[in-house]
Design a protein around this motif. Structure first.
Motif, PDB file in Angstrom:
ATOM      1  N   GLU A 219       0.828  -1.216   0.000  1.00 15.86           N
ATOM      2  CA  GLU A 219       0.000   0.000   0.000  1.00 15.86           C
ATOM      3  C   GLU A 219       0.861   1.264   0.000  1.00 15.86           C
ATOM      4  O   GLU A 219       0.480   2.282  -0.597  1.00 15.86           O
ATOM      5  N   ARG A 220       2.018   1.241   0.637  1.00 22.17           N
ATOM      6  CA  ARG A 220       2.921   2.397   0.589  1.00 22.17           C
ATOM      7  C   ARG A 220       3.492   2.578  -0.815  1.00 22.17           C
ATOM      8  O   ARG A 220       3.662   3.700  -1.294  1.00 22.17           O
TER       9      ARG A 220
ATOM     10  N   LYS B 191       0.796   4.193  -2.847  1.00 25.10           N
ATOM     11  CA  LYS B 191       0.625   5.599  -2.493  1.00 25.10           C
ATOM     12  C   LYS B 191       1.697   6.484  -3.137  1.00 25.10           C
ATOM     13  O   LYS B 191       1.386   7.569  -3.658  1.00 25.10           O
ATOM     14  N   HIS B 192       2.946   6.041  -3.098  1.00 21.26           N
ATOM     15  CA  HIS B 192       4.061   6.916  -3.494  1.00 21.26           C
ATOM     16  C   HIS B 192       4.473   6.782  -4.960  1.00 21.26           C
ATOM     17  O   HIS B 192       5.020   7.732  -5.530  1.00 21.26           O
TER      18      HIS B 192
END
Length: 412
Positions: free
Chosen positions: A170-171, A174-175
Motif C-alpha cells: 500500500e505504501r 501511495k508513493h
C-alpha cells in the motif's frame, strides 16, 4: 550519455548482474558509475556508501528495525523481506549528480525507501532482479497476492498477525504515482509485472543479463579437470547449494527426488560437484559420490568448473533469470532445469539442454539421463549452448539494448 547504477552491492546474484551491466556499458564507451552500499570489486567506478567501520555500523543499525518489524508479521516465508521505510538521503545525491539516467537494481535492505524512489527526479530505468518491486515486502512470492493488491481475503496461510506485505504494498501504491521504465531479465518476469495490480500499465522490456563471452571462453574439458583434480573418465554434473539455494523456491527437495530416480536405474559412473557448500558433517543424502567445492568467488574458478563438468542441473521452482545457466552455456555446458520462469529464456529444450515438465522429479531425472547418455549428443548440446550465449547474452548485444532504453527515457 551518463548513467548511475544504484544497487545494494556489486556482488551476489543481483549485484553481479548489475555490475556486469555497468561493465558492458563502460566497454561500449558509455560513462557509467555504480552507487552501492557494499562493494567487493575494488573498481574505482563503483562508489561505496560504507567506506569505514562507522558507515557499516550505521547501515546495520538501519537494517535492524526492518528485521524486527518483519518478525512482527509472523511471516513463515523465510525469503528476505524489505519494508523500505527509512529515508536514505540518496535521492538528493542522485538528483544533484550529472547523470542523464538513474538505473535502479536491487535496492532492498533499506538502501532506498519506498518514498525515496518517488523523490528521484531524473529519468529512471529499473531492472527487476526479483519480485520485490511489484510485491509487498517479500522478494519472492509464493501466493501471487501481488495480482489482486493484497486482498485481506487472500492473506497467506503462512502469514499471521500484522499484514506486513499488504502494508508495504500500500505504501508503494501511495508513493509510486508515475510509471517507471522497467527492464526484466526474462519473459516470465515481464509477465508477472503485467499481471500485477501495482504495475500492470508500466512499460516493460525484456533484456537478459549480460556476460563477457570473450573472457568466458570454454576451457578444454580434460585441461579443466586436471587443474581442478577431477577424474577424466567419469560423468560430472554440478549444482549450486548456496545458503539461499536451500529455500523452497530453489527446489533442493525436487533435486533429491530426481537423483533418487537416477540412482534406481543408474548404470553410469556419475559424480556430483556441489558448488557453494563445504563437505558436511552429516551426508546430504544425494545418493551419489560428491565433490564439495565450497564458495567460488571469481570468474576464473567458475569458468574452470563449468568447463570441467558435463552438465549443470538447476531444480528451481522460481528463477527470474539464472546466471548459473547463462554462465554454463557460455562455457559450452548443457543445463537441465524445469520448464518454468526465467530458465525458459536460457535453455532451449533438447537443443542446449533439457527442460523437464514443471516440478516433475521423474522427468527431471529423465533429462539428466538423456543429456548424459550419448557423448555425441552431449557435445552437440554444448556447442549449441555456446552459440545461444554468444547470440543472446554477450555483453555487446545486451549493452546496445540498454542504450536504446536509456535514449527512450531521456527523450520522453
Amino acid at each position: 550519455m551518463r548513467i548511475i547504477h544504484v544497487s545494494y552491492s556489486d556482488t551476489g546474484g543481483a549485484g553481479r548482474a548489475a555490475y556486469r551491466i555497468h561493465c558492458s556499458l563502460l566497454d561500449s564507451g558509455i560513462e557509467s558509475k555504480m552507487q552501492v552500499m557494499y562493494s567487493v570489486s575494488g573498481d574505482y567506478t563503483v562508489d561505496s556508501l560504507t567506506r569505514n567501520i562507522k558507515d557499516k555500523i550505521l547501515q546495520k543499525s538501519r537494517e535492524l528495525p526492518a528485521k524486527l518489524l518483519s518478525k512482527s508479521g509472523s511471516v513463515e516465508n523465510s525469503i528476505i523481506h524489505s519494508i523500505a521505510i527509512l529515508p536514505s538521503g540518496l535521492p538528493a545525491i542522485l538528483n544533484n549528480s550529472d547523470a542523464d539516467v538513474i538505473h535502479l537494481h536491487w535496492v532492498g535492505r533499506e538502501l532506498l525507501s519506498v518514498k525515496d524512489i518517488s523523490k528521484i527526479n531524473k529519468p529512471i530505468v529499473w531492472t527487476f532482479h526479483d519480485m520485490w518491486p511489484f510485491c509487498g515486502a517479500e522478494h519472492v512470492s509464493y501466493d501471487n497476492r501481488y495480482k489482486d493488491g493484497y486482498s485481506a481475503i487472500k492473506k497467506s496461510s503462512y502469514s499471521t498477525g500484522f499484514d506486513l506485505n499488504k502494508w508495504t504494498w500500500e505504501r508503494k501504491k501511495k508513493h509510486w504515482n508515475k510509471p517507471i521504465e522497467i527492464v526484466t531479465p526474462s519473459r516470465w518476469m515481464a509477465e508477472c509485472v503485467q499481471e500485477s495490480a501495482l504495475m500492470s500499465d508500466w512499460p516493460v522490456t525484456v533484456i537478459p543479463n549480460p556476460i563477457d563471452a570473450r573472457k568466458w571462453e570454454p576451457i578444454e574439458k580434460n585441461v579443466a579437470r586436471k587443474i581442478l583434480g577431477y577424474q577424466s573418465d567419469c560423468l560430472l554434473v554440478a549444482f549450486g547449494s548456496y545458503g539461499e539455494n536451500q529455500q523452497y523456491h530453489k527446489g533442493a527437495d525436487l533435486l533429491k527426488l530426481a537423483l533418487a530416480h537416477i540412482k534406481e536405474s543408474n548404470k553410469q559412473d556419475v559424480k556430483l560437484v556441489v558448488i557453494g557448500q563445504n563437505p558436511p558433517i552429516v551426508p546430504d543424502g544425494y545418493g551419489f559420490p560428491a565433490i564439495y567445492e565450497g564458495f567460488l568467488h571469481d570468474d576464473i574458478s567458475l569458468r574452470l568448473l563449468y568447463s570441467a563438468v558435463d552438465a549443470i542441473i538447476i531444480p528451481s521452482r522460481i528463477e527470474s533469470f539464472s546466471q548459473m545457466a547463462s554462465e554454463a552455456h557460455v562455457c559450452g555446458t548443457p543445463v537441465i532445469a524445469f520448464n518454468v520462469c526465467g530458465l525458459r529464456d536460457i535453455v532451449d529444450n533438447r537443443i542446449t539442454g533439457y527442460l523437464a515438465n514443471a516440478f516433475d522429479a521423474e522427468d527431471f531425472a529423465e533429462g539428466i539421463r538423456w543429456v548424459l547418455s550419448d557423448k555425441g549428443r552431449l557435445t552437440a548440446l554444448g556447442q549449441q549452448a555456446r552459440i545461444k550465449a554468444l547470440n543472446k547474452f554477450d555483453k555487446a548485444v545486451v549493452s546496445q539494448q540498454y542504450q536504446s532504453i536509456y535514449r527512450k527515457v531521456i527523450e520522453h
